[in-house]
Design a protein around this motif. Structure first.
Motif, short mmCIF file in Angstrom:
data_model
loop_
_atom_site.label_atom_id
_atom_site.label_comp_id
_atom_site.label_asym_id
_atom_site.label_seq_id
_atom_site.Cartn_x
_atom_site.Cartn_y
_atom_site.Cartn_z
N HIS A 24 0.85 -1.18 -0.28
CA HIS A 24 0.34 -0.36 -0.22
C HIS A 24 1.07 0.90 0.22
O HIS A 24 2.17 1.63 0.34
CB HIS A 24 -1.48 -0.04 1.07
CG HIS A 24 -1.64 -0.90 1.27
ND1 HIS A 24 -3.24 -1.19 0.53
CD2 HIS A 24 -1.67 -2.71 1.77
CE1 HIS A 24 -3.74 -2.08 0.53
NE2 HIS A 24 -2.56 -2.84 1.32
N GLY A 76 -8.50 4.83 2.55
CA GLY A 76 -8.27 4.08 4.05
C GLY A 76 -7.62 5.90 4.46
O GLY A 76 -6.95 6.40 4.14
N LYS A 106 -15.14 4.14 4.07
CA LYS A 106 -13.68 4.04 4.45
C LYS A 106 -13.33 3.54 5.27
O LYS A 106 -13.87 3.75 5.96
CB LYS A 106 -13.38 5.02 3.59
CG LYS A 106 -13.70 5.66 1.91
CD LYS A 106 -12.15 6.77 1.82
CE LYS A 106 -12.81 7.25 0.50
NZ LYS A 106 -12.38 8.51 -0.18
N LEU A 180 -9.79 -3.30 4.62
CA LEU A 180 -8.78 -2.70 3.71
C LEU A 180 -9.12 -3.14 2.33
O LEU A 180 -9.20 -3.01 1.01
CB LEU A 180 -7.94 -1.84 4.05
CG LEU A 180 -7.32 -0.91 2.97
CD1 LEU A 180 -7.90 0.37 2.87
CD2 LEU A 180 -5.62 -0.35 3.24
#
Length: 188
Positions: A24, A76, A106, A180
């Motif tokens: 990420h 996120g 989210k 996520l």
């Protein structure tokens, strides 16, 4: 990731590095600061006293400028604890960002004293929230239900993943990654 001076060291460094490790992109920002500047962190330790002890941590370098971020561009949000949340919750843009993530469903990961930001943003009414035990009254006053989790446990309530302190990192981050990844899969 929204941080500030005297955010808890582990609660800042570990998620920042762990989320990058699994692929990420993590933009670390602080109100009033730019990419390349840093925040000072504090190490909170549990040494048998009635509360945690505090020691000076590292200088954590920000990689993104706060004034340039748009919550709409992110999937996120990570909110570390420590002392920073007590003043970050006074920043209108921080609260607006948190409200955006909550309103859009989210993923939000908040640990320890970050519950102070969630409470100030008024996004935890009717939600179950774990936090450092000293933050339980703020969770309850904001209409949330405080979950007295073990120090090593994370807790998920829909898109909101919370935990009491850094010893919960393995479980808290694992639960956040599930939320996520589900969010990203649903986006397509």
């Amino acid at each position: 990731m929204i941080v500030g001076d005297y955010a808890e060291d582990y609660e800042t460094m570990v998620p920042f590095q762990a989320l990058q490790m699994v692929g990420h992109t993590v933009d670390a920002v602080c109100p009033g600061k730019k990419a390349g500047q840093w925040v000072r962190t504090a190490i909170h330790d549990f040494e048998g006293d009635q509360t945690y002890s505090e020691k000076r941590g590292h200088n954590f370098v920000l990689n993104t400028t706060f004034a340039e971020v748009r919550a709409e561009d992110y999937d996120g949000l990570v909110l570390p604890g420590g002392r920073a949340p007590e003043y970050l919750r006074l920043d209108a843009k921080v609260l607006a960002m948190v409200r955006h993530f909550a309103g859009a469903g989210k993923p939000i990961a908040a640990i320890c004293h970050a519950a102070q930001i969630l409470a100030a943003a008024k996004v935890i009414a009717g939600r179950k929230v774990s936090a450092y035990p000293a933050c339980a009254p703020e969770v309850e006053l904001a209409g949330g239900t405080y979950v007295p989790a073990e120090m090593t446990a994370g807790f998920a309530d829909g898109n909101l993943v919370t935990g009491p302190a850094w010893p919960a990192h393995p479980d808290w981050l694992a639960k956040f990654l599930v939320v996520l990844e589900a969010h990203l899969a649903a986006k397509g």
